[in-house]
Every structure is written in structure tokens, then in C-alpha cells.
Design a protein around this motif. Structure first.
Motif, PDB file in Angstrom:
ATOM      1  N   LEU A 271      -0.026  -3.468   3.499  1.00  0.00           N
ATOM      2  CA  LEU A 271       0.974  -3.128   4.621  1.00  0.00           C
ATOM      3  C   LEU A 271       1.957  -4.350   4.199  1.00  0.00           C
ATOM      4  O   LEU A 271       1.803  -5.567   5.112  1.00  0.00           O
ATOM      5  N   HIS A 272       3.819  -4.376   3.822  1.00  0.00           N
ATOM      6  CA  HIS A 272       4.199  -4.652   3.870  1.00  0.00           C
ATOM      7  C   HIS A 272       5.778  -4.449   4.362  1.00  0.00           C
ATOM      8  O   HIS A 272       5.359  -3.239   4.575  1.00  0.00           O
ATOM      9  N   HIS A 273       6.299  -5.968   4.486  1.00  0.00           N
ATOM     10  CA  HIS A 273       7.936  -5.164   5.646  1.00  0.00           C
ATOM     11  C   HIS A 273       8.156  -5.550   4.425  1.00  0.00           C
ATOM     12  O   HIS A 273       8.379  -6.376   4.339  1.00  0.00           O
ATOM     13  N   VAL A 274       9.367  -4.046   4.472  1.00  0.00           N
ATOM     14  CA  VAL A 274      10.553  -4.385   3.328  1.00  0.00           C
ATOM     15  C   VAL A 274      11.598  -5.307   3.906  1.00  0.00           C
ATOM     16  O   VAL A 274      11.811  -6.775   2.773  1.00  0.00           O
ATOM     17  N   SER A 275      11.780  -4.790   5.145  1.00  0.00           N
ATOM     18  CA  SER A 275      12.832  -6.348   5.556  1.00  0.00           C
ATOM     19  C   SER A 275      11.912  -7.637   6.090  1.00  0.00           C
ATOM     20  O   SER A 275      10.668  -7.428   6.745  1.00  0.00           O
ATOM     21  N   TRP A 276      11.576  -8.312   5.141  1.00  0.00           N
ATOM     22  CA  TRP A 276       9.768  -9.422   5.384  1.00  0.00           C
ATOM     23  C   TRP A 276      10.171 -10.128   7.036  1.00  0.00           C
ATOM     24  O   TRP A 276      11.317 -10.583   7.406  1.00  0.00           O
ATOM     25  N   TRP A 277       9.295 -10.045   7.415  1.00  0.00           N
ATOM     26  CA  TRP A 277       8.876 -10.360   9.037  1.00  0.00           C
ATOM     27  C   TRP A 277       9.203 -12.032   9.849  1.00  0.00           C
ATOM     28  O   TRP A 277      10.341 -12.401  10.183  1.00  0.00           O
ATOM     29  N   GLU A 278       9.508 -13.056   8.491  1.00  0.00           N
ATOM     30  CA  GLU A 278      10.174 -14.394   8.366  1.00  0.00           C
ATOM     31  C   GLU A 278      11.557 -14.175   7.782  1.00  0.00           C
ATOM     32  O   GLU A 278      12.356 -14.969   8.949  1.00  0.00           O
TER      33      GLU A 278
ATOM     34  N   ASP B 212      14.029 -12.328   6.286  1.00  0.00           N
ATOM     35  CA  ASP B 212      13.904 -11.317   6.939  1.00  0.00           C
ATOM     36  C   ASP B 212      14.172 -11.028   8.677  1.00  0.00           C
ATOM     37  O   ASP B 212      15.379 -10.255   9.254  1.00  0.00           O
ATOM     38  N   GLY B 213      13.927 -11.853   9.445  1.00  0.00           N
ATOM     39  CA  GLY B 213      13.853 -10.893  10.195  1.00  0.00           C
ATOM     40  C   GLY B 213      13.339  -9.340  10.441  1.00  0.00           C
ATOM     41  O   GLY B 213      13.559  -8.388  12.370  1.00  0.00           O
ATOM     42  N   GLY B 214      12.436  -8.772  10.054  1.00  0.00           N
ATOM     43  CA  GLY B 214      11.794  -7.528  10.278  1.00  0.00           C
ATOM     44  C   GLY B 214      10.603  -7.611  11.251  1.00  0.00           C
ATOM     45  O   GLY B 214      10.591  -8.061  11.810  1.00  0.00           O
ATOM     46  N   ARG B 215      11.080  -5.650  11.491  1.00  0.00           N
ATOM     47  CA  ARG B 215       9.961  -5.364  12.420  1.00  0.00           C
ATOM     48  C   ARG B 215       8.796  -4.477  12.156  1.00  0.00           C
ATOM     49  O   ARG B 215       8.421  -3.572  10.943  1.00  0.00           O
ATOM     50  N   THR B 216       7.658  -4.205  12.942  1.00  0.00           N
ATOM     51  CA  THR B 216       6.749  -3.430  12.854  1.00  0.00           C
ATOM     52  C   THR B 216       7.356  -2.383  13.090  1.00  0.00           C
ATOM     53  O   THR B 216       6.347  -1.910  13.960  1.00  0.00           O
ATOM     54  N   ASP B 217       8.424  -1.848  12.542  1.00  0.00           N
ATOM     55  CA  ASP B 217       7.865  -0.071  12.635  1.00  0.00           C
ATOM     56  C   ASP B 217       8.171   0.189  11.727  1.00  0.00           C
ATOM     57  O   ASP B 217       8.103  -0.741   9.965  1.00  0.00           O
TER      58      ASP B 217
ATOM     59  N   ALA C  53       8.963   6.877  16.447  1.00  0.00           N
ATOM     60  CA  ALA C  53       9.516   6.204  18.126  1.00  0.00           C
ATOM     61  C   ALA C  53       7.580   6.071  18.516  1.00  0.00           C
ATOM     62  O   ALA C  53       7.967   4.891  19.175  1.00  0.00           O
ATOM     63  N   VAL C  54       7.318   6.852  18.304  1.00  0.00           N
ATOM     64  CA  VAL C  54       5.678   6.891  19.311  1.00  0.00           C
ATOM     65  C   VAL C  54       4.463   5.536  18.585  1.00  0.00           C
ATOM     66  O   VAL C  54       3.810   5.278  18.988  1.00  0.00           O
ATOM     67  N   LEU C  55       5.042   5.448  17.362  1.00  0.00           N
ATOM     68  CA  LEU C  55       4.387   3.958  16.761  1.00  0.00           C
ATOM     69  C   LEU C  55       4.773   2.954  16.583  1.00  0.00           C
ATOM     70  O   LEU C  55       4.200   2.041  16.149  1.00  0.00           O
ATOM     71  N   ASN C  56       6.175   2.897  16.853  1.00  0.00           N
ATOM     72  CA  ASN C  56       7.083   1.251  16.424  1.00  0.00           C
ATOM     73  C   ASN C  56       6.467   0.568  17.659  1.00  0.00           C
ATOM     74  O   ASN C  56       6.465   0.536  18.118  1.00  0.00           O
ATOM     75  N   VAL C  57       6.368  -0.792  16.914  1.00  0.00           N
ATOM     76  CA  VAL C  57       5.893  -2.228  18.094  1.00  0.00           C
ATOM     77  C   VAL C  57       7.265  -3.347  17.520  1.00  0.00           C
ATOM     78  O   VAL C  57       6.548  -4.497  18.488  1.00  0.00           O
ATOM     79  N   GLY C  58       8.289  -3.199  17.126  1.00  0.00           N
ATOM     80  CA  GLY C  58       8.810  -3.681  17.275  1.00  0.00           C
ATOM     81  C   GLY C  58       8.839  -5.047  16.656  1.00  0.00           C
ATOM     82  O   GLY C  58       8.129  -5.475  15.322  1.00  0.00           O
ATOM     83  N   ARG C  59       9.307  -6.029  16.990  1.00  0.00           N
ATOM     84  CA  ARG C  59       8.798  -7.330  16.982  1.00  0.00           C
ATOM     85  C   ARG C  59       7.508  -8.544  17.721  1.00  0.00           C
ATOM     86  O   ARG C  59       7.542  -8.862  18.237  1.00  0.00           O
ATOM     87  N   THR C  60       7.352  -6.979  18.688  1.00  0.00           N
ATOM     88  CA  THR C  60       6.047  -7.263  19.624  1.00  0.00           C
ATOM     89  C   THR C  60       5.005  -8.333  18.606  1.00  0.00           C
ATOM     90  O   THR C  60       4.333  -9.067  19.101  1.00  0.00           O
TER      91      THR C  60
END
Length: 473
Positions: free
Chosen positions: A360-367, A369-374, A321-328
Motif C-alpha cells: 500500500l502506497h500513500h499517494v500523498s507521501w506520508w513524510e 507531503d504530510g499524507g493521511r492514511t485514508d 469515513a468508517v475506515l480512515n485513520v488520518g495521521r494517527t
């Protein structure tokens, strides 16, 4: 009762196998035949080791007029002295560690594994090694390379004799020397460097010799085009990196902020800093476990980052929670990159891959799958594995425990790849923790009492790891 006719039958059966038309074997049959031959070869090596050890004990060599097993094997088996000695020592190890002998004769491990157990017997208390072999080391040997077994035995030795680690550092300091000597068409670089200098050099070469999108002197081309590929072999990339380092030093002095700034990464559990029994000692990335004296030296000139590994926030990964930035933002933050590296011990997360240059790879792809940078959605992959994921050859998905599952995507089924290394690392870490708790009073180094947290009181970091990064000032 010993029946020597079975050896004659074995020889006849092997003759029949050799005479088979192997050129007609399909790919599956070829792979199966090679696996079977390897297992048979390993079993035969184990049996040779046992029989040579038996010859040592019974003196059977004398019946042929030989003065020793060594001379008999050289004359009758055409074995070198080194090969014979290796087999004889392996035979003794198979006696002392019966489980190792059984695994060798079953074709589950090979002679190189037994050699690592032999080395362990020379350094680790026999009772401790026997228990570790049954619980941890033998299952590891059955699934891993001999080099991985060697690392595990070294780790066991370090836990039971922690003073050796700092003693090795001091011995290395006394042996330091680098020489550059004219040799034929160039120069020969030789010498020996201590742990700190060696880790710095290795860190620089890994970072500076990574393949580039455009090689030296090439024009920039479209991303991903063949003209952008760095076709230099690894040996040339390493020497080119040294060229560039020296050119920079000659032209501008020691590399500063605008040059390549290699880092050393040291991770240490907060429990170790607060002197809790069974806690793992510090680890220098690229080298391994270090002692409290060397850690204290490195920590004096390093930047320190606290990386929470468990805490009080909610979710499958309670520290996230202290590291997540979501879709920002799409790209991972520095804190997230440090956390991923610590989680993965600095290596690519793909099972069996040991590369250390991580993307670093988004497991749920950013574009897509709409993944989050969490943190729960970020996995560190080397460039080759990252490309394999995007090319559809390798799949990665989250599991229900804050980790990741990799799958082969070629073929009719999406087969999961068993992450044996991670399983054994976790089991081995738990085993060493229990061993450390049981033996803590017996082997705690005196210098450990002088170790203090570099970022203040150890209590503030009880729920995490301290990452120490050392850069050239």
C-alpha cells in the motif's frame, strides 16, 4: 472487378521495403516499422483466412487436382493441417461476425483474437455473442491481449449458462490425482487438482515465493543494498517454498499460526446474496467466477468480512469515513488492506500490471507531503511499480472520482497512461449486469435459492461486498 495485378504490385513494393538499409533506422523508426509490419501481417492472415474459406465454398482446389482445401494448402502453401484448419475456421467466424472480419482485415486484431471468438461461437448463443461483440468484446480485442478476450468470453458464457460453473467444479473433483514419479535426476510432479486445492496451492506459492530481502543463508545487509537482493529465479523460489512447507510439516506437523498461512479470497456482491437480478456471481481470487454450490462450500469454513462499497456517509468515497485513520497511524489497517484489494480485484493498480503481491502506497507521501492514511489516499501497487513510483519513473495522483491516474515521468511531458483494462472492466461489468437483468428469469439456477448470507440476513449488506477468507484451520 478483381485485379490480380495489385498482388504483383504489392510483392514489388515489399521487395523494395526489404532492400532498405534497416541498420540505419533510428529507434523511433525501428518501433514504427515493427508496428506497421505487425499490422500488415495480421491483415494478411485475415485475408488468407477469407480466401481459404472461399476456396472451401467454391471448390477451387479441384482445379489443381486436389481433393480438399486441406490437401491443396499442404501441397501449394506448405501449411500444416492444423494451420490450415485454424485459418478456415477463422474465415467462417469472420463471416458470422462481420465486425470481427472487418477488424481483422484492418489490422486491428490478430488471428489469436479471432480464435477466441470462434471458441465463443461454440459455447454462447450466436445472437448474444454478436451483440456482446459489437458492444463490448470487439473494442476490448482491439486494445487487449487474446487471453483477456478469452476471460471476457468465459465470463459471458458463465452469465448465460451459470450451471456450467458448478458442473466444472464437480467434474474437477472426479479427476483429482497427484503423482510423483522418479525421472532422471529428480522427480516428475504431475496430476490434476480441483478448483479449491488448486487455488490454495496457487495462493501459497504466490505468497511464499515472493522475492525476499535476504536470500536463504545470506547475511542481513543494509536495507536496499545489493547484497540483500533476492537473485533466485522465480522457478527456484517456488520450489524452495515447497521445500520449506514440507520441512515444516515433517518437523512440526501441519503449518499453524506460526507458519505460512495462505488464504483464499472470495468476493461476492451483497446483491447476489439477496438474489437481485443482474448481480455478479462470486469470484475466487486467482481462479475466477464460481457457482453457488462451491461458494456455499467455501463460505462454510471461511471468515467473513463486510467491505462497504457505497453507503450514506459523505465524501467522494462515501464508505471511507468508517475506515480512515488520518495521521494517527502510518501503516494501513487490515480493514483498509481488504478494501483496497477488493477495489482493485486483487491486482496492482498500475495500468497493464497484473501482479497480485500488493504493497500500500500513500499517494500523498506520508513524510514528504504530510499524507493521511485514508482510503482515498491509499493505492495497492506491486513491489516493482511501488519502486518505480519512489524512483521517479512512474507518477500516481488522485482523480476526482475516487480513483487514480498514472503518468510516465520520463521524457519531456507527463503523459497520462490510459487504463484500458479498468475502462473495459467497468463497461463489461455494466453490460453483463444489463444482460443478467434481461435474462434473469430464463437462467436462474435452482440452487441459487438455497444461498444465504454467511454473516446473517442479506439485507444488512445491500450496500457492500462480502469478503470471504478461507485459511487452513
Amino acid at each position: 472487378m478483381f485485379d490480380s495485378s495489385r498482388y504483383a504490385a504489392l510483392n514489388e513494393a515489399f521487395d523494395a521495403v526489404v532492400e532498405m538499409p534497416h541498420e540505419f533506422a533510428d529507434t523511433m523508426q525501428t518501433r514504427a516499422a515493427l508496428r506497421t509490419l505487425q499490422a500488415m501481417s495480421d491483415r494478411a492472415e485475415g485475408l488468407r483466412a477469407r480466401l481459404l474459406r472461399q476456396m472451401d465454398e467454391t471448390g477451387a482446389y479441384a482445379d489443381d487436382g486436389a481433393s480438399s482445401t486441406l490437401s491443396w494448402a499442404r501441397r501449394e502453401l506448405r501449411l500444416s493441417a492444423a494451420s490450415t484448419a485454424r485459418l478456415r475456421v477463422a474465415g467462417r467466424t469472420m463471416q458470422v461476425l462481420p465486425g470481427v472480419g472487418e477488424a481483422m482485415l484492418a489490422g486491428e486484431i490478430r488471428l489469436d483474437h479471432v480464435a477466441q471468438f470462434t471458441g465463443g461461437l461454440r459455447r454462447v448463443d450466436t445472437a448474444v455473442l454478436a451483440d456482446a461483440t459489437q458492444q463490448i468484446l470487439l473494442p476490448l480485442a482491439k486494445q487487449a491481449a487474446p487471453s483477456d478476450l478469452a476471460v471476457a468470453i468465459d465470463r459471458l458464457d458463465e452469465v448465460t449458462h451459470p450451471s456450467k460453473v458448478d458442473e466444472a467444479w464437480r467434474r474437477g473433483m472426479d479427476r483429482r490425482d497427484v503423482q510423483v514419479t522418479r525421472a532422471g535426476d529428480g522427480y516428475h510432479l504431475a496430476g490434476f487438482v480441483d478448483i479449491v486445492l488448486g487455488a490454495k496451492l496457487a495462493s501459497f506459492l504466490v505468497a511464499a515465493s515472493a522475492p525476499r530481502s535476504t536470500g536463504p543463508g545470506e547475511a542481513d545487509g543494509p536495507a536496499g543494498s545489493a547484497s540483500c537482493a533476492d537473485e533466485r529465479p522465480a522457478s527456484q523460489r517456488r520450489t524452495d517454498a515447497l521445500h520449506e512447507l514440507l520441512d515444516t510439516a515433517i518437523a512440526d506437523g501441519i503449518p499453524g499460526d506460526k507458519g505460512v498461512r495462505p488464504q483464499l479470497h472470495v468476493t461476492v456482491e451483497a446483491e447476489w446474496l439477496s438474489h437481485q437480478p443482474g448481480s455478479a456471481p462470486p469470484t475466487l481470487q486467482g481462479y475466477g467466477v464460481i457457482g453457488p454450490d462451491l461458494y456455499g462450500y467455501l463460505a462454510c469454513e471461511g471468515d467473513h468480512t463486510t467491505v462497504l462499497t457505497h453507503g450514506t456517509t459523505s465524501g467522494r468515497t462515501p464508505y471511507a469515513a468508517v475506515l480512515n485513520v488520518g495521521r494517527t497511524r502510518r501503516l494501513a489497517t487490515r480493514a483498509q488492506r481488504v478494501a483496497v484489494r477488493v477495489q482493485q480485484d486483487g491486482h496492482c493498480a498500475a495500468p497493464g500490471c497484473s501482479h497480485t503481491n500488493l504493497e500500500l502506497h500513500h499517494v500523498s507521501w506520508w513524510e514528504r507531503d504530510g499524507g493521511r492514511t485514508d482510503l482515498v489516499d491509499l493505492v495497492g501497487l506491486c513491489r516493482a511499480c511501488h519502486l518505480a513510483v519512489h524512483a521517479g519513473r512512474l507518477g500516481v495522483e488522485r482523480d476526482e472520482a475516487g480513483g487514480f491516474v498514472f503518468r510516465r515521468l520520463h521524457g519531456p511531458s507527463r503523459r497520462a497512461i490510459e487504463d484500458r483494462d479498468r475502462i473495459h472492466r467497468r463497461r463489461f461489468r455494466d453490460y453483463l449486469h444489463a444482460l443478467g437483468v434481461a435474462r434473469d428469469g430464463a437462467f436462474e439456477p435452482a440452487s441459487r435459492q438455497q444461498v444465504t448470507a454467511p454473516c446473517g440476513s442479506p439485507e444488512r449488506h445491500r450496500a457492500g461486498m462480502v469478503e470471504v477468507s478461507i485459511t487452513k484451520r
